[in-house]
Design a protein around this motif. Structure first.
Motif, PDB file in Angstrom:
ATOM      1  N   VAL A 106     -50.099  35.019  18.769  1.00  0.00           N
ATOM      2  CA  VAL A 106     -49.060  35.502  17.843  1.00  0.00           C
ATOM      3  C   VAL A 106     -47.904  36.135  18.619  1.00  0.00           C
ATOM      4  N   LEU A 107     -48.239  36.947  19.646  1.00  0.00           N
ATOM      5  CA  LEU A 107     -47.180  37.577  20.432  1.00  0.00           C
ATOM      6  C   LEU A 107     -46.346  36.546  21.178  1.00  0.00           C
ATOM      7  N   ALA A 108     -46.985  35.486  21.677  1.00  0.00           N
ATOM      8  CA  ALA A 108     -46.235  34.437  22.369  1.00  0.00           C
ATOM      9  C   ALA A 108     -45.241  33.775  21.419  1.00  0.00           C
ATOM     10  N   GLY A 109     -45.690  33.461  20.215  1.00  0.00           N
ATOM     11  CA  GLY A 109     -44.763  32.861  19.245  1.00  0.00           C
ATOM     12  C   GLY A 109     -43.636  33.795  18.866  1.00  0.00           C
ATOM     13  N   ALA A 110     -43.938  35.102  18.683  1.00  0.00           N
ATOM     14  CA  ALA A 110     -42.896  36.074  18.329  1.00  0.00           C
ATOM     15  C   ALA A 110     -41.899  36.228  19.471  1.00  0.00           C
ATOM     16  N   TRP A 111     -42.394  36.204  20.718  1.00  0.00           N
ATOM     17  CA  TRP A 111     -41.497  36.323  21.860  1.00  0.00           C
ATOM     18  C   TRP A 111     -40.545  35.129  21.941  1.00  0.00           C
ATOM     19  N   VAL A 112     -41.067  33.924  21.732  1.00  0.00           N
ATOM     20  CA  VAL A 112     -40.223  32.731  21.749  1.00  0.00           C
ATOM     21  C   VAL A 112     -39.186  32.802  20.636  1.00  0.00           C
ATOM     22  N   GLN A 113     -39.606  33.274  19.451  1.00  0.00           N
ATOM     23  CA  GLN A 113     -38.643  33.408  18.352  1.00  0.00           C
ATOM     24  C   GLN A 113     -37.526  34.376  18.717  1.00  0.00           C
ATOM     25  N   THR A 114     -37.892  35.497  19.328  1.00  0.00           N
ATOM     26  CA  THR A 114     -36.890  36.481  19.724  1.00  0.00           C
ATOM     27  C   THR A 114     -35.915  35.895  20.739  1.00  0.00           C
ATOM     28  N   GLN A 115     -36.465  35.157  21.711  1.00  0.00           N
ATOM     29  CA  GLN A 115     -35.599  34.547  22.709  1.00  0.00           C
ATOM     30  C   GLN A 115     -34.671  33.514  22.087  1.00  0.00           C
ATOM     31  N   ARG A 116     -35.194  32.708  21.182  1.00  0.00           N
ATOM     32  CA  ARG A 116     -34.348  31.700  20.525  1.00  0.00           C
ATOM     33  C   ARG A 116     -33.242  32.359  19.707  1.00  0.00           C
ATOM     34  N   VAL A 117     -33.595  33.421  18.995  1.00  0.00           N
ATOM     35  CA  VAL A 117     -32.583  34.139  18.209  1.00  0.00           C
ATOM     36  C   VAL A 117     -31.526  34.730  19.134  1.00  0.00           C
ATOM     37  N   TYR A 118     -31.973  35.290  20.262  1.00  0.00           N
ATOM     38  CA  TYR A 118     -31.025  35.869  21.216  1.00  0.00           C
ATOM     39  C   TYR A 118     -30.083  34.803  21.769  1.00  0.00           C
ATOM     40  N   VAL A 119     -30.673  33.676  22.171  1.00  0.00           N
ATOM     41  CA  VAL A 119     -29.845  32.588  22.704  1.00  0.00           C
ATOM     42  C   VAL A 119     -28.868  32.087  21.644  1.00  0.00           C
ATOM     43  N   ARG A 120     -29.336  31.954  20.401  1.00  0.00           N
ATOM     44  CA  ARG A 120     -28.450  31.494  19.338  1.00  0.00           C
ATOM     45  C   ARG A 120     -27.312  32.484  19.093  1.00  0.00           C
ATOM     46  N   ASP A 121     -27.645  33.784  19.129  1.00  0.00           N
ATOM     47  CA  ASP A 121     -26.588  34.790  18.950  1.00  0.00           C
ATOM     48  C   ASP A 121     -25.579  34.741  20.085  1.00  0.00           C
ATOM     49  N   VAL A 122     -26.078  34.565  21.314  1.00  0.00           N
ATOM     50  CA  VAL A 122     -25.163  34.463  22.455  1.00  0.00           C
ATOM     51  C   VAL A 122     -24.265  33.248  22.310  1.00  0.00           C
ATOM     52  N   GLU A 123     -24.839  32.119  21.895  1.00  0.00           N
ATOM     53  CA  GLU A 123     -24.031  30.912  21.712  1.00  0.00           C
ATOM     54  C   GLU A 123     -22.995  31.106  20.615  1.00  0.00           C
ATOM     55  N   GLU A 124     -23.403  31.776  19.519  1.00  0.00           N
ATOM     56  CA  GLU A 124     -22.455  32.014  18.429  1.00  0.00           C
ATOM     57  C   GLU A 124     -21.326  32.931  18.887  1.00  0.00           C
ATOM     58  N   ARG A 125     -21.677  33.971  19.668  1.00  0.00           N
ATOM     59  CA  ARG A 125     -20.632  34.863  20.176  1.00  0.00           C
ATOM     60  C   ARG A 125     -19.697  34.124  21.124  1.00  0.00           C
ATOM     61  N   ALA A 126     -20.283  33.246  21.943  1.00  0.00           N
ATOM     62  CA  ALA A 126     -19.452  32.475  22.866  1.00  0.00           C
ATOM     63  C   ALA A 126     -18.509  31.540  22.101  1.00  0.00           C
ATOM     64  N   GLU A 127     -19.041  30.882  21.058  1.00  0.00           N
ATOM     65  CA  GLU A 127     -18.196  30.002  20.248  1.00  0.00           C
ATOM     66  C   GLU A 127     -17.105  30.797  19.538  1.00  0.00           C
ATOM     67  N   ARG A 128     -17.485  31.978  19.018  1.00  0.00           N
ATOM     68  CA  ARG A 128     -16.488  32.813  18.331  1.00  0.00           C
ATOM     69  C   ARG A 128     -15.419  33.286  19.313  1.00  0.00           C
ATOM     70  N   ALA A 129     -15.850  33.682  20.517  1.00  0.00           N
ATOM     71  CA  ALA A 129     -14.871  34.108  21.525  1.00  0.00           C
ATOM     72  C   ALA A 129     -13.949  32.957  21.912  1.00  0.00           C
ATOM     73  N   GLU A 130     -14.509  31.743  22.002  1.00  0.00           N
ATOM     74  CA  GLU A 130     -13.672  30.594  22.343  1.00  0.00           C
ATOM     75  C   GLU A 130     -12.665  30.301  21.234  1.00  0.00           C
ATOM     76  N   ARG A 131     -13.141  30.403  19.968  1.00  0.00           N
ATOM     77  CA  ARG A 131     -12.210  30.208  18.855  1.00  0.00           C
ATOM     78  C   ARG A 131     -11.111  31.261  18.868  1.00  0.00           C
ATOM     79  N   GLU A 132     -11.507  32.505  19.155  1.00  0.00           N
ATOM     80  CA  GLU A 132     -10.503  33.575  19.187  1.00  0.00           C
ATOM     81  C   GLU A 132      -9.512  33.359  20.327  1.00  0.00           C
ATOM     82  N   ARG A 133     -10.019  32.859  21.475  1.00  0.00           N
ATOM     83  CA  ARG A 133      -9.099  32.564  22.577  1.00  0.00           C
ATOM     84  C   ARG A 133      -8.127  31.460  22.200  1.00  0.00           C
TER      85      ARG A 133
END
Length: 383
Positions: A143-170
């Motif tokens: 269960v902890l392994a699955g939760a850790w992977v979910q957290t990492q995926r959410v983090y990566v997705r948030d980073v990608e969204e922030r990067a896309e938003r920053a690129e749009r703002e640029r």
């Protein structure tokens, strides 16, 4: 960082990787776990558990419940102390991966309770053994392994969204700067060309009237026309260099307060009665402020020539006071409404003044006349 409640979605497709995983779980179960047993009972249950894993992304809780049921039956048949199989391990991982943390925790606790309850209810299965403790650890780990992977995926997705938003703002910022540069170039060309053509037109009119009576004055006027046109061409080339080279002409403006006497003299040669008053002290005037003063006076005098009638007096004054510089252009013509010509002169002046943190006032005077007054800060300001 908060993890989203549940990432399981009904639209998740079954991929070839899911099929390979299910087949691998089935093979491992048969070859390494039940290889020394009678497989007539184990094969159907193991195949059902492996097949259930195909739904682990869309229905992780249902997958876990089914795997626990089939594993419990296998535990009874094989006399296991705790119902933990590869299929159950993958199902627990899926719950941690695709469900919320609270749901995953509840699923892990439920799996532990079911396992120990099963061991207690079935008398021929020994309970609370070292194997139970080991399998308990596997439940928590899955269960902890699955939760850790979910957290990492959410983090990566948030980073990608922030990067896309920053690129749009640029990109938006770049478009905004391009639009501002276009407006600035249009404003510069308006002031340069407008004043030059007005001066040339006035001097040409004067020359046509005096060409026979005073050839010398006519030659002086033609010399002035040549000087005005050459000066305008130089300024146009400097302004348009921004389009070709990306350089900003306002950073090192070619015009300033020191050029005002020449400007005033050109206007006087055109027939306008201009009085120039300067009350400057010895303090240094920033280049951008001097450039703005020059353009305000130039555009104001151009507007007077274009729009005012019966002008008998024009007073141009600049003065330093405290931390600002005042510039005013007042005429007594009628009607003194420069905006009647449909131009953008006053708008351009206001944009220039606002860009360096100043204030512009334009007022029609009682009885005729018009006043342009600007207050500019005496500090370096980016345009």
């Amino acid at each position: 960082m908060a993890v989203r409640g549940s990432t399981a979605r009904a639209g998740r497709p079954v991929t070839p990787a899911d099929m390979i995983l299910s087949a691998g779980v089935f093979a491992v179960s048969i070859l390494f776990i039940y290889g020394k047993k009678d497989l007539r009972f184990e094969i159907p249950l193991s195949g059902a558990s492996a097949a259930l894993l195909l739904a682990k992304k869309r229905l992780p809780l249902v997958t876990l419940a089914g795997c626990l049921l089939f594993t419990a039956l296998l535990a009874v048949h094989l006399r296991w102390s705790y119902p933990m199989t590869p299929a159950t391990f993958i199902a627990l991982y899926a719950v941690g991966r695709y469900c919320s943390r609270g749901t995953a925790l509840a699923a892990a606790v439920g799996t532990i309770i079911i396992g120990f309850t099963l061991s207690e209810l079935i008398a021929n299965i020994p309970s609370y053994t070292l194997r139970n403790v080991r399998d308990l650890g596997w439940v928590v780990f899955a269960v902890l392994a699955g939760a850790w992977v979910q957290t990492q995926r959410v983090y990566v997705r948030d980073v990608e969204e922030r990067a896309e938003r920053a690129e749009r703002e640029r990109d938006e910022e770049a478009l905004r700067r391009v639009a501002e540069e276009r407006v600035r170039i249009a404003r510069e060309l308006h002031d340069i060309v407008g004043h030059a053509l007005m001066s040339i037109n006035v001097l040409a009119s004067v020359s046509s009237r005096i060409v026979e009576r005073n050839p010398g004055a006519c030659r002086d006027a033609m010399g002035q026309i040549k000087g005005v046109s050459n000066s305008a061409l130089r300024e146009i080339r400097s302004t348009l260099s921004l389009l070709r080279e990306g350089t900003a002409p306002l950073k090192n403006p070619e015009r300033g307060i020191e050029d005002l006497p020449v400007l005033i003299e050109q206007v006087r040669l055109g027939g306008l009665p201009v009085t120039f008053k300067s009350y400057l002290d010895d303090r240094k005037i920033p280049a951008i402020v001097g450039f703005t003063v020059y353009r305000i006076i130039q555009e104001s005098l151009t507007n007077v020539c274009r729009h005012a009638k019966d002008v008998t007096k024009i007073v141009v004054a600049i003065a330093c006071a405290n931390d600002h510089l005042d510039v005013s252009v007042v005429n007594d013509g009628a009607p003194a409404t420069p905006s009647e010509g449909g131009g953008i002169g006053i708008q351009g002046m206001r944009e220039r003044v606002t860009a360096i943190g100043g204030r512009l006032d334009t007022t029609a005077l009682p009885g005729g006349g018009f006043r342009v007054h600007a207050r500019l800060p005496l500090k370096e300001t980016s345009a």
